[in-house]
Design a protein around this motif. Structure first.
Motif, PDB file in Angstrom:
ATOM      1  N   SER A 771      41.229 -25.861 -20.212  1.00 49.37           N
ATOM      2  CA  SER A 771      42.372 -26.776 -20.320  1.00 49.37           C
ATOM      3  C   SER A 771      42.512 -27.578 -19.036  1.00 49.37           C
ATOM      4  N   THR A 772      43.056 -28.766 -19.169  1.00 49.34           N
ATOM      5  CA  THR A 772      43.348 -29.620 -18.012  1.00 49.34           C
ATOM      6  C   THR A 772      44.739 -30.206 -18.177  1.00 49.34           C
ATOM      7  N   ILE A 794      46.730 -37.547 -10.493  1.00 50.56           N
ATOM      8  CA  ILE A 794      46.259 -36.196 -10.177  1.00 50.56           C
ATOM      9  C   ILE A 794      45.596 -35.645 -11.441  1.00 50.56           C
ATOM     10  N   GLU A 795      44.293 -35.424 -11.365  1.00 48.03           N
ATOM     11  CA  GLU A 795      43.542 -34.840 -12.470  1.00 48.03           C
ATOM     12  C   GLU A 795      43.388 -33.339 -12.241  1.00 48.03           C
ATOM     13  N   ASN A 796      43.512 -32.581 -13.323  1.00 36.77           N
ATOM     14  CA  ASN A 796      43.422 -31.117 -13.253  1.00 36.77           C
ATOM     15  C   ASN A 796      44.410 -30.588 -12.205  1.00 36.77           C
ATOM     16  N   LEU A 797      45.666 -30.907 -12.421  1.00 34.88           N
ATOM     17  CA  LEU A 797      46.722 -30.564 -11.469  1.00 34.88           C
ATOM     18  C   LEU A 797      46.750 -29.074 -11.130  1.00 34.88           C
ATOM     19  N   LEU A 798      46.502 -28.235 -12.102  1.00 27.76           N
ATOM     20  CA  LEU A 798      46.555 -26.786 -11.891  1.00 27.76           C
ATOM     21  C   LEU A 798      45.248 -26.228 -11.328  1.00 27.76           C
ATOM     22  N   ASN A 799      44.261 -27.107 -11.117  1.00 31.40           N
ATOM     23  CA  ASN A 799      42.980 -26.730 -10.519  1.00 31.40           C
ATOM     24  C   ASN A 799      42.292 -25.598 -11.301  1.00 31.40           C
ATOM     25  N   THR A 826      41.694 -33.363  -8.527  1.00 33.72           N
ATOM     26  CA  THR A 826      41.323 -34.614  -7.882  1.00 33.72           C
ATOM     27  C   THR A 826      42.566 -35.476  -7.731  1.00 33.72           C
ATOM     28  N   ILE A 827      42.773 -36.008  -6.543  1.00 29.40           N
ATOM     29  CA  ILE A 827      43.944 -36.850  -6.271  1.00 29.40           C
ATOM     30  C   ILE A 827      43.459 -38.248  -5.917  1.00 29.40           C
ATOM     31  N   LEU A 828      43.936 -39.227  -6.671  1.00 28.95           N
ATOM     32  CA  LEU A 828      43.531 -40.617  -6.494  1.00 28.95           C
ATOM     33  C   LEU A 828      44.747 -41.489  -6.249  1.00 28.95           C
ATOM     34  N   LEU A 829      44.574 -42.478  -5.402  1.00 26.32           N
ATOM     35  CA  LEU A 829      45.609 -43.479  -5.140  1.00 26.32           C
ATOM     36  C   LEU A 829      45.071 -44.834  -5.560  1.00 26.32           C
ATOM     37  N   GLU A 830      45.842 -45.552  -6.381  1.00 27.73           N
ATOM     38  CA  GLU A 830      45.416 -46.870  -6.856  1.00 27.73           C
ATOM     39  C   GLU A 830      46.425 -47.920  -6.449  1.00 27.73           C
ATOM     40  N   MET A 831      45.903 -49.037  -5.958  1.00 26.91           N
ATOM     41  CA  MET A 831      46.741 -50.173  -5.570  1.00 26.91           C
ATOM     42  C   MET A 831      46.227 -51.422  -6.267  1.00 26.91           C
TER      43      MET A 831
END
Length: 835
Positions: A771-772, A794-799, A826-831
């Protein structure tokens, strides 16, 4: 006769393409008397399209590009109605009825009505899910069209072969369309040869079943992508996405879009330019050292995966009802795949390069108000090349030097060889190179024509032809260190080298013809038609039967029991030619095991049934229940045909499969702040063989007359998507968030050695569930004429450590294969900024 048929196919060709326009129809009545109003003027603003109601009050407007529109309805003696927010999707009909109020002001008073999408859309008999661009950008992980496909609960990804399976079908059974043009890699069939970022997309429709006869060469699903169109004013948009905020995988994603009218054209010529770059070391770092630089703290240069592309589109408005579109696209992908056994010498593993391009000219012309046609010319090209970095002669020389040193008792004077070798018995290679060289090139030149005619307000008849002229080249050499001086007259590169050579250049033709009728009346839709497809193998192959054809009838209907409950049913035969590599393959191996191609392969066939019931709920939501069953025959299989003097396997149409499933969905597509969807799928996918060449690659696991769970047979899957958005009083600022949760009960796999011993059945083991949980938070604002957007993803917040494929590393090896687990948190920042 065959020559005459061949010429006719060349003269009257068109594409097996998906619909890229929609339709609006309905009825206009007097609000008080409920009598039908004739000769009411109806216009679709800013399009030049419109209609006039007939004596019974009915109207229709066809050939509408997907998007949001405003309709104006006016008649002398009645108040004018202006209805906004009307959404039209490709291939679907929107039913809109009007009731006009009498007035003495003679059309000067205007009533403005805000439209909304119907909760149960009666526009089609196939089952699909439609995503607009503004919806896709809010879905975590959906950075491109293929990534969007991964987020669908009906789709299971094979992480070993990197294929997508929809509703239990094999990986090559999904048709990918870009503006109606197929972009599948027909050599290997598994996926789209061109992946497109979501910011270049206008709409994506993922069709799961009940395909109309206009669609060919698809058995399991269709991804119908419509790219963005140029704007009538100057617009610029750029974005940058990175994971450098916590320095994870050195990932950078960039993109831009520029739209403007051509100077001095009076907005008759509109231009759109887009480009993207996607660079990452992935979560499984691997590969040789890359040359990199740094500027203002930002690294640049090659990484483990490097993808970039450019596209251009011109829209030319000719006459009052004609539209010419010229477009071009080029994608390049350079990468290395993680190879666990090569972890100590990654520079000796394969290096990959893919290039794809698509060029097209489209002319769309309306003939009166009830007919239109579309003519397309396109050229699609894709190329895949990989090798271990050295040529076969260089690898052979290394092996010869190593053998000479061993024969003379001085092995220490050489530090490498051609054959991959584990020197210190730790299971990993310390010497040698990957043992294959591969290059395939394919070009598809197509000419297409479709014609659509609306008869009164009941029948929408559509017919079309197609012709694809393929040029295919393949050069594949296996066991590069081997050399035979008696074979120096062989065709292709490096004659004499390789234990196995599969080299050819062929020019097959493929196409078809279809006709279908869409009967529509007061919500009832009956869609029926027939399709004839053909395949001509070409003159380069010595075979008795060069031409084969096949007919596929299809039918579907939509029936509303009440204004809140509707029923959909469909049945169809779907044919698809096997991957071209199996048709044109020469003898694959010269050793004790041989694989032989088969130019007489027939198309694979799927017989599919489906029904669905939808119920509109009081809370502005819909609950639906559906069931499907697919009987799949003539699948590709490697069949043992001879044991002496060598075991020989021939590719045949001798495998089969059977899939079925139940789908439960709750969706709330509209709301003041909240929208959401919850899907649960219970499914079974069984068959004789999990993959095309299973008998050859695993040396015949036996039990050939039984059905087994296929490797993508995941019994339970759940998808939850929930979005929240709020806007300020000025509507110039908005804040929102989307959460996505996906669950799978686990995939089956085989313990090969135990199966061969007869101790276990194929795919009798299962991976643990996975699960993700993903979240995206965004803020939009308008400042000084610019639109700014900031997103945190934030992807796969629970790792979760999700196991996605079996680990074949021996138990005594400490370092396990990281690709057997899914991507960690994985944590991504988009602008982004637009003008």
């Amino acid at each position: 006769m065959k020559k005459i048929i061949f010429v006719l196919f060349l003269i009257f060709p068109s594409l097996l393409k998906g619909a890229i326009t929609g339709k609006i129809m309905g009825r206009v009545k007097d609000e008080e008397t409920q009598k039908a109003l004739s000769y009411v003027n109806i216009t679709l603003e800013k399009t030049g399209l419109g209609a006039i109601t007939n004596p019974d009050g009915y109207y229709f407007i066809i050939n509408i590009q997907p998007g949001e529109y405003t309709m104006r309805v006016q008649m002398m003696g009645y108040k004018t109605v202006l209805k906004k927010g009307i959404y039209v999707d490709a291939g679907k009909t929107v039913f809109i009825n009007f009731e006009l109020e009498e007035t003495v002001l003679e059309m000067k008073e205007v009533i403005i009505v805000k439209g909304r999408r119907p909760l149960i859309e009666p526009g089609a008999t196939h089952s699909s899910r439609i995503f607009l661009a503004k919806e896709i950008v809010k879905i975590p992980r959906a950075y491109s069209v293929l990534r969007l496909l991964e987020t669908q609960p009906e789709v299971v990804k094979d992480f070993t072969l990197e294929e997508y399976h929809m509703r239990g079908g094999r990986g090559g059974e999904i048709l990918y369309l870009v503006d109606g043009i197929p972009v599948n890699d027909r050599f290997v069939g598994g996926s789209a040869a061109i992946d497109i970022p979501v910011f270049e997309v206008k709409q994506v429709e993922i069709l799961k079943g009940g395909f109309e006869t206009e669609y060919g060469e698809a058995q399991s699903g269709i991804v119908n992508l419509i790219t963005a169109s140029p704007d009538t004013c100057f617009r610029v948009m750029t974005f940058y996405k990175t994971d450098k905020i916590i320095k994870q995988f050195d990932s950078d994603h960039v993109g831009f879009s520029l739209s403007k009218p051509f100077p001095f054209s009076g907005k008759k010529i509109l231009l759109l330019f887009t480009g993207f770059g996607d660079f990452t070391d992935t979560y499984t770092p691997f590969g040789y050292s890359h040359n990199r630089g740094e500027f203002l703290g930002i690294k640049y240069g090659d990484r483990q995966r490097n993808a970039f592309g450019l596209s251009a589109k011109a829209l030319v408005k000719l006459l009052n009802n004609g539209r010419l579109v010229v477009s071009g696209r080029k994608n390049v992908n350079v990468y290395e795949k993680y190879r666990h056994k090569f972890i100590e010498i990654p520079e000796h593993s394969h290096r990959y390069r893919e290039e794809s391009s698509l060029y097209s000219i489209s002319w769309n012309h309306s003939i009166g108000y009830s007919s239109f046609y579309e003519l397309k010319l396109s050229s699609f090209h894709t190329d895949l090349h990989y090798d271990p970095g050295l040529s076969p002669p260089e690898i052979h020389l290394l092996e010869e030097e190593h053998l000479w040193a061993e024969d003379n008792g001085i092995p220490w004077i050489v530090d490498d060889r051609g054959i991959p070798t584990d020197i210190d018995n730790d299971w990993f290679y310390e010497m040698g190179y990957d043992s294959s060289y591969h290059s395939h090139n394919e070009r598809n030149n197509s000419i297409m024509f479709d014609f659509t005619k609306q008869f009164e307000n009941k029948h929408l008849v559509k017919m079309g032809f197609e012709n694809h002229m393929w040029h295919l080249e393949k050069q594949e050499i296996e066991v590069l260190w081997f050399y035979d001086s008696t074979r120096t007259n062989e065709e292709g590169p490096y004659p004499g080298y390789g234990w196995s050579r599969d080299i050819y250049s062929v020019n097959p033709l493929q196409g078809g013809v279809y006709i279908q009728d869409k009967y529509e009346r007061e919500g009832l839709i009956l869609n029926y038609g027939v399709r004839y497809d053909y395949f001509y193998i070409g003159k380069e192959v010595d075979v008795k039967k060069r031409f084969q054809g096949y007919i596929s009838p299809r039918i579907g209907f939509f029936y509303p029991f009440t204004d809140k409950i509707a029923f959909t049913f469909s049945f169809g035969l779907y044919y698809q030619m096997p991957e071209y590599q199996y048709i044109f393959m020469t003898t694959k191996w010269r050793g004790p095991y041989r694989l032989i191609g088969n130019p007489e392969l027939k198309p694979e066939c799927t017989r599919a049934y489906e029904f669905k019931v939808e119920n509109e709920l009081p809370m502005q939501a819909v609950f639906s229940f559906g069931m499907y069953k697919k009987d799949i025959r003539s699948l590709i299989n490697a069949e043992l045909v001879d044991r002496y003097p060598f075991e020989s396997y021939k590719i045949t149409n001798s495998s089969y499969g059977d899939t079925r499933g139940f789908e439960f969905e709750f969706r709330k597509p509209v709301g003041k702040h909240f929208t959401g969807r919850a899907v649960y799928i219970l499914s079974w996918a069984k068959g004789q063989n999990t993959k095309d060449l299973e008998n050859f690659e695993d040396m015949d696991l036996g039990e050939v007359m039984r059905e087994f769970p296929l490797s993508w047979d995941e019994r339970h899957r759940i998808k939850l998507l929930l979005s929240y958005e709020t806007a300020s009083n000025t509507t110039s600022h908005s804040t929102g968030a989307t959460i996505a949760w996906m669950y799978g009960s686990g995939l089956p796999y085989s313990l090969i050695e135990e199966v061969k011993k007869g101790n276990l059945a194929k795919n009798s083991e299962r991976l643990p569930s996975h699960s993700t949980f993903d979240i995206e938070i965004y803020k939009k604002m308008k400042l000084a004429g610019a639109t700014l957007e900031l997103s945190l993803i934030i992807e796969n917040l629970l790792n979760n450590e999700n196991i996605i494929k079996p680990d074949k590393t021996p138990y005594f090896v400490t370092l396990k294969d990281p690709t057997t687990k899914g991507k960690p948190r994985t944590i991504l920042l988009e602008m982004g900024i637009g003008f």
